[in-house]
Design a protein around this motif. Structure first.
Motif, short mmCIF file in Angstrom:
data_model
loop_
_atom_site.label_atom_id
_atom_site.label_comp_id
_atom_site.label_asym_id
_atom_site.label_seq_id
_atom_site.Cartn_x
_atom_site.Cartn_y
_atom_site.Cartn_z
N VAL A 9 0.83 -1.36 0.01
CA VAL A 9 -0.06 -0.07 0.12
C VAL A 9 0.85 1.22 -0.02
CG1 VAL A 9 -1.41 1.31 1.43
CG2 VAL A 9 -1.95 -1.23 0.96
N SER A 10 1.84 1.12 0.73
CA SER A 10 2.94 2.35 1.02
C SER A 10 3.54 2.71 -0.36
CB SER A 10 3.65 2.19 2.22
OG SER A 10 4.72 3.23 2.08
N HIS A 11 4.01 1.31 -0.86
CA HIS A 11 4.77 1.58 -2.30
C HIS A 11 3.66 2.13 -3.41
CE1 HIS A 11 7.15 0.76 -5.85
NE2 HIS A 11 6.31 0.17 -6.24
N GLU A 12 2.37 1.60 -3.60
CA GLU A 12 1.57 2.13 -4.36
C GLU A 12 1.15 3.61 -4.16
OE1 GLU A 12 0.23 0.85 -7.16
OE2 GLU A 12 1.95 -0.46 -6.98
N LEU A 13 1.00 4.10 -2.83
CA LEU A 13 0.65 5.41 -2.60
C LEU A 13 1.74 6.48 -2.89
CD1 LEU A 13 -1.46 6.99 -1.15
CD2 LEU A 13 -0.28 6.33 0.96
N ALA A 14 3.26 5.94 -2.86
CA ALA A 14 4.22 6.80 -3.50
C ALA A 14 4.17 6.96 -4.93
CB ALA A 14 5.48 6.24 -2.72
#
Length: 108
Positions: A62-67
């Motif tokens: 999720v954090s990667h996709e958000l970035a």
């Protein structure tokens, strides 16, 4: 919580910061839970640890996709819903095993 509010309001940078903090807190909590289960020889340790690992892996995705994608990822990934539903399921299900394994002093 602040994470859910930030995600629902599509504030991507703030949501990423809250996700990072959640991951930090979760690692400490999960280590404590797993240590307790290990100490009492609880048969649910493996399942418990697997749920923890999956949650942390999902947070990383999720954090990667958000970035990568910004606020659009918040809607597509359902960040607020994901975190809330995981915590509810884990605490009301798997963590019940933890309370039983730790004995009466854990519920005091």
């Amino acid at each position: 919580t602040h994470l859910v509010e930030a995600a629902r309001s599509r504030r991507a940078p703030e949501t990423r910061a809250h996700l990072a903090r959640l991951a930090e807190v979760a690692v400490v909590l999960f280590e404590t839970e797993e240590r307790t289960l290990r100490e009492v020889g609880a048969p649910s340790l493996e399942r418990h640890a697997l749920e923890h690992r999956r949650f942390l892996d999902d947070l990383e995705v999720v954090s990667h996709e958000l970035a990568r994608r910004g606020a659009d990822a918040l809607v597509d990934l359902g960040v607020a819903r994901f975190v809330a539903s995981w915590l509810e399921a884990h605490v009301s299900g798997t963590d019940r095993d933890l309370g039983q394994a730790a004995g009466p002093e854990a519920s005091a």
